[in-house]
Motif scaffolding. Structure first.
Motif, PDB file in Angstrom:
ATOM      1  N   ALA A 174       0.829  -1.219   0.000  1.00 12.06           N
ATOM      2  CA  ALA A 174       0.000   0.000   0.000  1.00 12.06           C
ATOM      3  C   ALA A 174       0.858   1.262   0.000  1.00 12.06           C
ATOM      4  N   LEU A 175       2.066   1.189   0.548  1.00  7.48           N
ATOM      5  CA  LEU A 175       2.923   2.376   0.669  1.00  7.48           C
ATOM      6  C   LEU A 175       3.997   2.457  -0.422  1.00  7.48           C
ATOM      7  N   PHE A 176       4.268   1.346  -1.070  1.00  2.56           N
ATOM      8  CA  PHE A 176       5.476   1.191  -1.881  1.00  2.56           C
ATOM      9  C   PHE A 176       5.654   2.257  -2.973  1.00  2.56           C
ATOM     10  N   GLU A 177       4.623   2.546  -3.714  1.00  6.74           N
ATOM     11  CA  GLU A 177       4.770   3.427  -4.870  1.00  6.74           C
ATOM     12  C   GLU A 177       4.949   4.900  -4.499  1.00  6.74           C
ATOM     13  N   GLU A 178       4.479   5.277  -3.323  1.00  2.82           N
ATOM     14  CA  GLU A 178       4.482   6.695  -2.963  1.00  2.82           C
ATOM     15  C   GLU A 178       5.564   7.058  -1.954  1.00  2.82           C
ATOM     16  N   HIS A 179       6.297   6.071  -1.456  1.00  2.00           N
ATOM     17  CA  HIS A 179       7.251   6.358  -0.380  1.00  2.00           C
ATOM     18  C   HIS A 179       8.584   5.664  -0.606  1.00  2.00           C
ATOM     19  N   SER A 180       9.643   6.277  -0.030  1.00  2.00           N
ATOM     20  CA  SER A 180      10.973   5.669  -0.100  1.00  2.00           C
ATOM     21  C   SER A 180      11.037   4.523   0.914  1.00  2.00           C
ATOM     22  N   GLU A 181      12.107   3.722   0.799  1.00  2.00           N
ATOM     23  CA  GLU A 181      12.254   2.586   1.722  1.00  2.00           C
ATOM     24  C   GLU A 181      12.300   3.062   3.179  1.00  2.00           C
ATOM     25  N   ASP A 182      13.079   4.120   3.428  1.00  2.00           N
ATOM     26  CA  ASP A 182      13.206   4.610   4.810  1.00  2.00           C
ATOM     27  C   ASP A 182      11.871   5.145   5.336  1.00  2.00           C
ATOM     28  N   GLU A 183      11.130   5.802   4.463  1.00  2.00           N
ATOM     29  CA  GLU A 183       9.809   6.311   4.883  1.00  2.00           C
ATOM     30  C   GLU A 183       8.873   5.156   5.253  1.00  2.00           C
ATOM     31  N   ILE A 184       8.933   4.088   4.462  1.00  2.00           N
ATOM     32  CA  ILE A 184       8.070   2.932   4.764  1.00  2.00           C
ATOM     33  C   ILE A 184       8.469   2.318   6.106  1.00  2.00           C
ATOM     34  N   GLY A 208       7.571  -7.739 -13.264  1.00  2.00           N
ATOM     35  CA  GLY A 208       6.304  -7.449 -13.937  1.00  2.00           C
ATOM     36  C   GLY A 208       5.115  -8.135 -13.304  1.00  2.00           C
ATOM     37  N   MET A 209       5.173  -8.328 -11.996  1.00  2.00           N
ATOM     38  CA  MET A 209       4.078  -9.011 -11.303  1.00  2.00           C
ATOM     39  C   MET A 209       3.424  -8.160 -10.220  1.00  2.00           C
ATOM     40  N   LEU A 210       3.878  -6.939 -10.097  1.00  2.00           N
ATOM     41  CA  LEU A 210       3.248  -5.979  -9.182  1.00  2.00           C
ATOM     42  C   LEU A 210       3.359  -4.588  -9.799  1.00  2.00           C
ATOM     43  N   PHE A 211       2.377  -3.762  -9.541  1.00  2.00           N
ATOM     44  CA  PHE A 211       2.354  -2.386 -10.058  1.00  2.00           C
ATOM     45  C   PHE A 211       2.546  -2.349 -11.582  1.00  2.00           C
ATOM     46  N   THR A 212       2.020  -3.335 -12.240  1.00  2.00           N
ATOM     47  CA  THR A 212       2.148  -3.402 -13.690  1.00  2.00           C
ATOM     48  C   THR A 212       1.274  -2.330 -14.342  1.00  2.00           C
ATOM     49  N   GLU A 213       1.862  -1.629 -15.269  1.00  2.00           N
ATOM     50  CA  GLU A 213       1.099  -0.579 -15.951  1.00  2.00           C
ATOM     51  C   GLU A 213       0.178  -1.196 -16.992  1.00  2.00           C
ATOM     52  N   ASP A 214      -0.883  -0.484 -17.286  1.00  2.00           N
ATOM     53  CA  ASP A 214      -1.813  -0.935 -18.317  1.00  2.00           C
ATOM     54  C   ASP A 214      -1.254  -0.555 -19.683  1.00  2.00           C
ATOM     55  N   ILE A 215      -0.588  -1.510 -20.306  1.00  2.00           N
ATOM     56  CA  ILE A 215       0.062  -1.233 -21.596  1.00  2.00           C
ATOM     57  C   ILE A 215      -0.786  -1.724 -22.766  1.00  2.00           C
ATOM     58  N   TYR A 216      -2.007  -2.158 -22.474  1.00  2.00           N
ATOM     59  CA  TYR A 216      -2.791  -2.818 -23.521  1.00  2.00           C
ATOM     60  C   TYR A 216      -3.631  -1.867 -24.363  1.00  2.00           C
ATOM     61  N   LYS A 217      -3.657  -0.598 -23.966  1.00  2.00           N
ATOM     62  CA  LYS A 217      -4.466   0.357 -24.730  1.00  2.00           C
ATOM     63  C   LYS A 217      -3.985   0.431 -26.182  1.00  2.00           C
ATOM     64  N   ASP A 218      -2.655   0.348 -26.373  1.00  2.00           N
ATOM     65  CA  ASP A 218      -2.111   0.380 -27.737  1.00  2.00           C
ATOM     66  C   ASP A 218      -2.298  -0.976 -28.417  1.00  2.00           C
ATOM     67  N   TYR A 219      -2.115  -2.028 -27.630  1.00  2.00           N
ATOM     68  CA  TYR A 219      -2.238  -3.391 -28.151  1.00  2.00           C
ATOM     69  C   TYR A 219      -3.653  -3.649 -28.673  1.00  2.00           C
ATOM     70  N   ILE A 220      -4.615  -3.057 -27.978  1.00  2.00           N
ATOM     71  CA  ILE A 220      -6.013  -3.280 -28.368  1.00  2.00           C
ATOM     72  C   ILE A 220      -6.265  -2.795 -29.793  1.00  2.00           C
ATOM     73  N   PHE A 221      -5.533  -1.763 -30.190  1.00  2.00           N
ATOM     74  CA  PHE A 221      -5.688  -1.239 -31.547  1.00  2.00           C
ATOM     75  C   PHE A 221      -5.390  -2.355 -32.552  1.00  2.00           C
ATOM     76  N   ASN A 222      -4.285  -3.086 -32.284  1.00  2.00           N
ATOM     77  CA  ASN A 222      -3.918  -4.189 -33.191  1.00  2.00           C
ATOM     78  C   ASN A 222      -4.943  -5.307 -33.125  1.00  2.00           C
ATOM     79  N   VAL A 223      -5.388  -5.597 -31.910  1.00  2.00           N
ATOM     80  CA  VAL A 223      -6.378  -6.668 -31.748  1.00  2.00           C
ATOM     81  C   VAL A 223      -7.647  -6.336 -32.532  1.00  2.00           C
ATOM     82  N   LYS A 224      -8.049  -5.087 -32.445  1.00  2.00           N
ATOM     83  CA  LYS A 224      -9.298  -4.701 -33.089  1.00  2.00           C
ATOM     84  C   LYS A 224      -9.170  -4.494 -34.595  1.00  2.00           C
ATOM     85  N   GLN A 225      -7.923  -4.290 -35.063  1.00  2.00           N
ATOM     86  CA  GLN A 225      -7.712  -4.140 -36.498  1.00  2.00           C
ATOM     87  C   GLN A 225      -7.659  -5.493 -37.210  1.00  2.00           C
TER      88      GLN A 225
END
Lengths: 438, 46
Positions: A22-32, A58-75
Motif C-alpha cells: 500500500a505504501l510502496f509506490e508513494e514512499h521511499s524505503e526509509d519512509e516505509i 512485472g508481477m506488481l504495479f504493472t502498468e496498463d500497456i494494452y491500450k495500444d495493443y487493443i488497436f492491433n487486436v481490433k484491427q
C-alpha cells in the motif's frame, strides 16, 4: 490477497506485505520503515525487497500497456468460429424468466430444417479462415424437439471435417424433458459439452420451470439428468440453473445439485427488467454477496473433504487461462460468434435474435451488415467508461453486449448489477484459490 | 519469498508474444448464455 490487475498476478500476502504494498509506490524505503515502526525493521526491509523484486519481474504495479495493443487486436481480420443454432423456436416448458419468450423470440414458432442447418455449417467453414476448432451450440427453445434434424446436422458436420481441416465441437443445451436413452447415447458420442437446465431444489425449480399445463418439471427431468451425468463419464457437462429474486438463498440450490451427485455446476443470475417480480434488484446485492461467500466456503470445505465440485463462475486458471488478446476481445458476439434462426437469419448472438435492427444477413448470402459487425468489433474494455478502472475487466472482458443494450440502449455500456455480481464472483474465485493453496 | 506467495505462473503481458490464435472456446458456448465470462476459459495455444 493482492491481485495485480494488469499482469493478472495473484499473490497471497501477510499483514506486513499488505501494508508495504500500500505504501510502496508513494514512499521511499526509509519512509516505509518509519511508517511501519510497529513491525521489526529487518522484516520490513526484507518485505520491501520482495515487493521490489516482484515489480521488476512485472508481477506488481504493472502498468496498463494494452491500450495500444487493443488497436492491433481490433484491427485484425476476424473470422466466424462459433455458431449458436436455434434448432427449435419452440419449447415444451413455460419457464417464467425465459428471455426467448418460451422459445418464440418475439416471433413465431418454428423448427430449423436440416437444409438450413447444413447451410449454416457450410457458412461457418467458409468464414472461419484458418481456425481449426469450430463450435456449434444446438440451442432453442428446446432443441430436442427437433432431434432428427440435430442428427442430420451433426452427421453433415462430420462429413465436412473429412474434407476441410476443421474440427466441430458440438454442444447441446437442453431442459431434459425429451432426454431419453437414444439422445444420451448420441450426445455422449457427439457432444463435446452438454448443458442441462435445472434450478436446484424442487420447489424452486417447479415454480419457475413449469410445463405448459402448469405442472412442475423437476420430477420429470432429475432422474434423467442423474443418469446422463453418470453416463457422461469424463466428458464435459454442466448442470446449469438460473436464480431469481424468488430464491436469493440460491446457495442452497447449488448445494442441492451437488448433493444430487452433479460435479460441474453453474448458476446464473436472471437478467430481467426491474418491473418483473423475479428480477434481481440493486437492493438484493448484499444478500447475494453473502450467498456467494457461503458458496465459496462450502466449496473449500467439500474440496478438502474430497467431495468437491466445480462452479462455472469460480473457475479461474491461475497457471494458464486465456491470453490478453482473448481477454480484450470479449465474448466475440457479432464477430466470431453468431446466432442462426430456424429460417437461417444471422444475429450477433442468441440474445439479439428477434431484434430486427441487429439482423446481420443469412446463411445463404452471408453477413451483409458489416456496420453492425464493426460496432461489435470495436467494443472493448477501453471503449467502456465503467470498465477502465474496474479490477475485473480482464475476467469479464467488458461484459455482455446484450445486457448493455437491454439496460442502456447501446453496446458500450455495462449492466451495473451484473458488474457488481461479476466483481464479487472474481473475488470469491481468487479467495478459493488462495485458501486451497495454503 | 517469506512474505508473499505468488499463485500465478504467467503474466498477461507475456501472453502478448504468441497470443490471439483464437482456437479457444467461445465463452457463451459453455454455460453462460446470459452473462460474459471470459477469464475462466482455457488457452488452446499450448
Amino acid at each position: 490477497m493482492v491481485l495485480d490487475v494488469c499482469s493478472g498476478s495473484v499473490h497471497v500476502v501477510d499483514d506486513l506485505s499488505y501494508d508495504v504494498i500500500a505504501l510502496f509506490e508513494e514512499h521511499s524505503e526509509d519512509e516505509i520503515v518509519k511508517k511501519l515502526s510497529d513491525y521489526d525493521e529487518a522484516d520490513v526491509r526484507e518485505c520491501i525487497s520482495e515487493v521490489r523484486e516482484l515489480k521488476e519481474e512485472g508481477m506488481l504495479f504493472t502498468e496498463d500497456i494494452y491500450k495500444d495493443y487493443i488497436f492491433n487486436v481490433k484491427q485484425r481480420r476476424t473470422v466466424v468460429k462459433a455458431l449458436c443454432l436455434h434448432i427449435a423456436h419452440d419449447c415444451n416448458l413455460a419457464c417464467k424468466y425465459c428471455f426467448a419468450e418460451e422459445g418464440e423470440y418475439k416471433g413465431h414458432r418454428a423448427m430449423m430444417s436440416a437444409e438450413i442447418g447444413k447451410q449454416a455449417l457450410d457458412f461457418l467453414v467458409a468464414n472461419s479462415g484458418n481456425r481449426v476448432n469450430l463450435e456449434v451450440d444446438l440451442f432453442g427453445g428446446e432443441p430436442l424437439m427437433n432431434f432428427g434434424v440435430i442428427k442430420e446436422i451433426v452427421a453433415y458436420g462430420r462429413e465436412l471435417e473429412k474434407h476441410h481441416n476443421k474440427k466441430f465441437r458440438f454442444t447441446l443445451t437442453t431442459n431434459g424433458v425429451l432426454l431419453d436413452e437414444e439422445v444420451m447415447e448420441f450426445a455422449n458420442k457427439e457432444m463435446a459439452n452438454v448443458v442441462l437446465s435445472i434450478d436446484g431444489r424442487k420447489e424452486v425449480h417447479d415454480y419457475m420451470r413449469p410445463t405448459k399445463n402448469g405442472k412442475g418439471s423437476y420430477d420429470l427431468i432429475l432422474p434423467k439428468f442423474k443418469k446422463f451425468a453418470e453416463l457422461r463419464g469424463d466428458k464435459s457437462y454442466y448442470v446449469r440453473g438460473t436464480f431469481t429474486r424468488k430464491n436469493l438463498d440460491f446457495c442452497e440450490d447449488i448445494k442441492h445439485m451437488a448433493d444430487c451427485g452433479f460435479k460441474n455446476l453453474s448458476m446464473e443470475p436472471v437478467v430481467g427488467e426491474d418491473d418483473t417480480e423475479y428480477a434481481i434488484r440493486e437492493e438484493d446485492l448484499p444478500v447475494i454477496f453473502e450467498q456467494y461467500d457461503q458458496l465459496a466456503k462450502e466449496m473449500i470445505k467439500r474440496e478438502k473433504e474430497g467431495n468437491g465440485f466445480t462452479f462455472f463462475h469460480y473457475m479461474i486458471d491461475l497457471t494458464g487461462g486465456p491470453c490478453v488478446a482473448k481477454r480484450l476481445s470479449g465474448c466475440g458476439s457479432g464477430t466470431e460468434y453468431l446466432a442462426v434462426t430456424p429460417w437461417g437469419d444471422l444475429y450477433p448472438c442468441h440474445q439479439f435474435v428477434g431484434q430486427e435492427e441487429f439482423l446481420l444477413g443469412n446463411v445463404y448470402d452471408g453477413v451483409k451488415r458489416m456496420d453492425i459487425v464493426n460496432d461489435f468489433k470495436a467494443c472493448n474494455v477501453y471503449t467502456k467508461e465503467k470498465c477502465r478502472k474496474c479490477f475485473a475487466r480482464f475476467y469479464c472482458s467488458g461484459g455482455c453486449a446484450a445486457n448493455s443494450y437491454q439496460f442502456h440502449g447501446n453496446l458500450n455500456d455495462a449492466y451495473d448489477v451484473g458488474c457488481d455480481l461479476e466483481r464479487k464472483r472474481v473475488e470469491c474465485a481468487l479467495m478459493i484459490k488462495a485458501a486451497l493453496a495454503e | 519469498m517469506k512474505h508473499i506467495k505468488t499463485l500465478t505462473t504467467k503474466t498477461l503481458k507475456n501472453t502478448m508474444k504468441k497470443g490471439g490464435c483464437g482456437e479457444c472456446q467461445t465463452s457463451c458456448q459453455s454455460a453462460c448464455k446470459t452473462s460474459c465470462t471470459v477469464g475462466n476459459q482455457s488457452c488452446e495455444n499450448k
